[in-house]
Design an enzyme around this catalytic site. Structure first.
Site, PDB file in Angstrom:
ATOM      1  CE  LYS A 184      36.515  38.701  25.779  1.00  0.00           C
ATOM      2  NZ  LYS A 184      37.005  37.336  26.087  1.00  0.00           N
TER       3      LYS A 184
ATOM      4  N   GLY B  89      40.525  40.855  35.860  1.00  0.00           N
ATOM      5  CA  GLY B  89      41.469  39.956  35.202  1.00  0.00           C
ATOM      6  C   GLY B  89      42.876  40.263  35.652  1.00  0.00           C
ATOM      7  CB  SER B  90      46.076  39.131  34.331  1.00  0.00           C
ATOM      8  OG  SER B  90      45.934  39.491  32.980  1.00  0.00           O
TER       9      SER B  90
ATOM     10  CD  GLU C  32      37.504  45.581  41.346  1.00  0.00           C
ATOM     11  OE1 GLU C  32      38.101  45.076  42.303  1.00  0.00           O
ATOM     12  OE2 GLU C  32      37.006  46.719  41.384  1.00  0.00           O
TER      13      GLU C  32
ATOM     14  CB  CYS D  36      41.063  37.816  42.729  1.00  0.00           C
ATOM     15  SG  CYS D  36      39.514  38.140  43.557  1.00  0.00           S
TER      16      CYS D  36
ATOM     17  CD  GLU E  80      46.769  36.638  40.521  1.00  0.00           C
ATOM     18  OE1 GLU E  80      46.864  37.104  39.379  1.00  0.00           O
ATOM     19  OE2 GLU E  80      45.784  36.805  41.243  1.00  0.00           O
TER      20      GLU E  80
HETATM   21  P1  NAD Z   1      43.098  37.702  31.829  1.00  0.00           P
HETATM   22  O1  NAD Z   1      43.537  39.074  32.155  1.00  0.00           O
HETATM   23  O2  NAD Z   1      43.976  36.860  30.977  1.00  0.00           O
HETATM   24  O3  NAD Z   1      41.696  37.739  31.066  1.00  0.00           O
HETATM   25  C1  NAD Z   1      40.578  38.399  31.611  1.00  0.00           C
HETATM   26  C2  NAD Z   1      39.630  38.782  30.505  1.00  0.00           C
HETATM   27  O4  NAD Z   1      40.292  39.715  29.658  1.00  0.00           O
HETATM   28  C3  NAD Z   1      39.192  37.629  29.595  1.00  0.00           C
HETATM   29  O5  NAD Z   1      37.836  37.798  29.234  1.00  0.00           O
HETATM   30  C4  NAD Z   1      40.072  37.806  28.376  1.00  0.00           C
HETATM   31  O6  NAD Z   1      39.501  37.284  27.184  1.00  0.00           O
HETATM   32  C5  NAD Z   1      40.165  39.320  28.313  1.00  0.00           C
HETATM   33  N1  NAD Z   1      41.324  39.816  27.548  1.00  0.00           N
HETATM   34  C6  NAD Z   1      42.523  39.200  27.345  1.00  0.00           C
HETATM   35  N2  NAD Z   1      43.300  39.964  26.548  1.00  0.00           N
HETATM   36  C7  NAD Z   1      42.606  41.095  26.259  1.00  0.00           C
HETATM   37  C8  NAD Z   1      42.880  42.268  25.498  1.00  0.00           C
HETATM   38  N3  NAD Z   1      44.046  42.442  24.859  1.00  0.00           N
HETATM   39  N4  NAD Z   1      41.929  43.234  25.428  1.00  0.00           N
HETATM   40  C9  NAD Z   1      40.751  43.100  26.069  1.00  0.00           C
HETATM   41  N5  NAD Z   1      40.425  41.991  26.792  1.00  0.00           N
HETATM   42  C10 NAD Z   1      41.349  41.004  26.898  1.00  0.00           C
HETATM   43  O7  NAD Z   1      42.771  36.998  33.210  1.00  0.00           O
HETATM   44  P2  NAD Z   1      42.238  35.535  33.485  1.00  0.00           P
HETATM   45  O8  NAD Z   1      43.371  34.584  33.287  1.00  0.00           O
HETATM   46  O9  NAD Z   1      40.977  35.303  32.743  1.00  0.00           O
HETATM   47  O10 NAD Z   1      41.858  35.639  35.037  1.00  0.00           O
HETATM   48  C11 NAD Z   1      42.772  35.542  36.037  1.00  0.00           C
HETATM   49  C12 NAD Z   1      43.123  36.898  36.587  1.00  0.00           C
HETATM   50  O11 NAD Z   1      41.962  37.583  37.053  1.00  0.00           O
HETATM   51  C13 NAD Z   1      44.021  36.794  37.794  1.00  0.00           C
HETATM   52  O12 NAD Z   1      45.037  37.756  37.716  1.00  0.00           O
HETATM   53  C14 NAD Z   1      43.089  37.100  38.954  1.00  0.00           C
HETATM   54  O13 NAD Z   1      43.689  37.559  40.124  1.00  0.00           O
HETATM   55  C15 NAD Z   1      42.201  38.110  38.360  1.00  0.00           C
HETATM   56  N6  NAD Z   1      40.961  38.227  39.151  1.00  0.00           N
HETATM   57  C16 NAD Z   1      40.774  39.362  39.918  1.00  0.00           C
HETATM   58  C17 NAD Z   1      39.623  39.495  40.716  1.00  0.00           C
HETATM   59  C18 NAD Z   1      39.372  40.735  41.547  1.00  0.00           C
HETATM   60  O14 NAD Z   1      38.237  40.958  41.968  1.00  0.00           O
HETATM   61  N7  NAD Z   1      40.357  41.556  41.819  1.00  0.00           N
HETATM   62  C19 NAD Z   1      38.678  38.469  40.713  1.00  0.00           C
HETATM   63  C20 NAD Z   1      38.921  37.327  39.945  1.00  0.00           C
HETATM   64  C21 NAD Z   1      40.061  37.226  39.152  1.00  0.00           C
END
Ligand code: NAD
Length: 496
Positions: A189, A242-243, A265, A300, A399
């Site tokens: 996804k 993600g976050s 992650e 990230c 962040e």
């Molecule tokens: P996000 O958490 O908003 O979204 C990430 C993914 O999760 C997207 O595909 C989104 O559609 C999905 N998502 C959102 N709500 C959900 C739910 N309720 N259930 C299941 N899936 C859901 O993050 P973002 O804004 O897309 O990305 C930025 C974040 O990602 C930052 O916090 C960044 O630090 C982190 N990040 C971490 C790394 C790492 O390797 N540690 C790498 C890149 C980005």
């Protein structure tokens, strides 16, 4: 040499509305729902993607389970899987410009970086895990002679992968490649603002010979498609980048469903620490600027907190500000731009909200702080530097995930460590010093998964990436990533 003519040829190519990729076929939503894809370059409609829900997730999970049980991939000899994954790496290389330009139009990353970080990393990742998988052995335990104790690792089954928008191909491949290499079937996804290049990657995987149903892609929102995948009772593993807020929810979904393993992650608020004995101030300033502003700070491991020793604080800050002001923010498909667009209007507003809150809390703006090039319709922001930031301010704790640097002074090593560790995150850090003993002390004391010494941000597929504290619980990259996607099994065989 970058082929600018090819970029220009690809950049206005119409993009057909996209369906999901399920069981080897493009599938539209049953209810016809779609999401508009706006380009961060100009805010205009690029195309639409299908807005998947629980029906589409069910179809994809069923297809993945069927393919896993049929053994078309899971039972294939590792050498056979290797052939197909290496062929996929070759196809990614052959389509590098197509994939990179498509991705940039969707997510706004500047093209020079996108070419390396997106198809470049994706190809290297599929090649690495393809090449590795027929070289991984099991173990025989040191038991008594009448017993054979076998210890082996095999595929787990159905893997859900949820990724963000900042580097979709690179981060997606870090999860999909080891999961597939180990023999699992996958449902991906992607983020709603960065799905296009991953859909194309999945098509290339079919072309490389991956059996249908082994890699499925369901597009849509996190709140609907993401949640349905994370709550599904027939998904064995969920790998997420993600976050932290969403990571927390995924753990709850797992507890409410089938206790699937969840690997997270998450974000960071990484300190980049400058001691007066750094080997080369210009090099350190250039790395500090690159470490926060590349990809508009949407990385990230960004070094978003610059900790500078009081003895050199003003001098070093001037070097950083001068470099930040020279960066060219512009069309991400113009190879002369250093920084492209912020991913979405929403992310841009979030960044500007942090600028306002930093000012309210007493931080001093040295440069930047505003949206620019708004006449283009795109989402562009100036590289922004704040000084007089104290460790408790929101801008030093949360962040931003945007081009915003917080500069914090420190008096000695002990204070640097205290400030560095004073957040909930623990993803990355940088230390600049010519003193080897000090570098080792700092590596030992800083709570972060990745520590750079006299550089910031270098890496390749051979080293793991993962966080401590609230930055996550698993590792992408390297052979260690295979541990997430395999089950450890033992057999106790009585041969007496
Ligand atoms: P996000 O958490 O908003 O979204 C990430 C993914 O999760 C997207 O595909 C989104 O559609 C999905 N998502 C959102 N709500 C959900 C739910 N309720 N259930 C299941 N899936 C859901 O993050 P973002 O804004 O897309 O990305 C930025 C974040 O990602 C930052 O916090 C960044 O630090 C982190 N990040 C971490 C790394 C790492 O390797 N540690 C790498 C890149 C980005």
């Amino acid at each position: 040499m970058i082929d600018t003519a090819l970029i220009n040829q690809l950049k206005n190519k119409p993009i057909e509305p996209r369906g999901h990729l399920i069981d080897g076929l493009s599938v539209l939503n049953e209810d016809g729902m779609t999401l508009d894809v706006l380009s961060p370059r100009d805010g205009r409609l690029l195309t639409t993607i299908a807005d998947g829900g629980s029906r589409e997730i069910d179809l994809a999970v069923n297809s993945a389970r069927r393919s896993f049980e049929a053994g078309s991939w899971s039972a294939m000899a590792p050498a056979g899987r290797k052939k197909i994954l290496v062929r996929l790496a070759e196809l990614i290389d052959a389509h590098a410009y197509e994939l990179a330009v498509l991705g940039v139009r969707d997510n706004g990353t500047e093209i020079n970086m996108a070419l390396k970080a997106e198809p470049g990393s994706a190809a290297a990742t599929f090649r690495y895990y393809g090449e590795a998988i027929d070289k991984v052995y099991g173990e025989i335990a040191p038991t008594a002679r009448d017993i054979v104790g076998l210890i082996s690792r095999g595929p787990v089954g159905v893997v859900g992968v949820i990724v963000p928008w900042n580097f979709p191909l690179m981060i997606g491949s870090w999860k999909i490649a080891p999961a597939l290499a180990a023999g699992n079937s996958v449902i991906l996804k992607p983020a709603e603002t960065a799905s296009l290049s991953l859909l194309r990657l999945a098509e290339l995987a079919l072309e490389a010979g991956l059996p249908k149903g082994v890699l499925n892609v369901v597009t849509g929102t996190g709140a609907v498609a993401g949640e349905a995948l994370a709550l599904h009772n027939d998904v064995d593993i969920l790998a997420f980048t993600g976050s932290g807020g969403i990571g927390r929810r995924l753990l709850e979904y797992s507890a409410r469903s089938n206790l699937k393993h969840v690997f997270l992650e998450l974000g960071g608020k990484s300190p980049n620490i400058i001691f007066p004995d750094m080997p080369d101030p210009d090099k350190a300033a250039a790395a500090a600027v690159n470490g926060i502003f590349r990809n508009s700070g949407q990385v990230c491991v960004s070094g978003s907190r610059l900790l500078v020793h009081r003895d050199i604080h003003d001098e070093f800050l001037s070097l950083v500000v001068a470099r930040a002001q020279k960066l060219r923010v512009g069309d991400p498909l113009d190879t002369a731009s250093d920084i492209g667009a912020v991913n979405s209007a929403e992310q841009l507003q979030k960044n500007l909200g942090y600028v306002a809150s930093a000012k309210r809390e007493g931080a001093v703006l040295c440069t930047g702080g505003a949206r620019i090039l708004s006449e283009s319709g795109g989402y562009f922001m100036q590289p922004t530097v704040f000084r007089n930031v104290s460790a408790e301010m929101r801008i030093a704790q949360e962040e931003v995930f945007g081009p915003v640097l917080s500069v914090i002074p420190f008096a000695d090593e002990e204070e640097a460590v205290r400030i560095a560790n004073a957040t909930n995150y623990g993803l990355a850090a940088g230390v600049w010093t010519a003193d080897l003993a000090r570098a080792h002390r700092m590596i030992g004391k800083i709570q972060a998964g990745v520590i750079h010494v006299n550089c910031y941000g270098g890496s390749d597929i051979t080293v793991p990436l993962g966080g401590m504290k609230q930055s996550g619980n698993g590792h992408d990259k390297s052979l260690h990533a295979l541990e997430k996607y395999t089950a450890l099994k033992t057999a106790w065989i009585n041969i007496a």
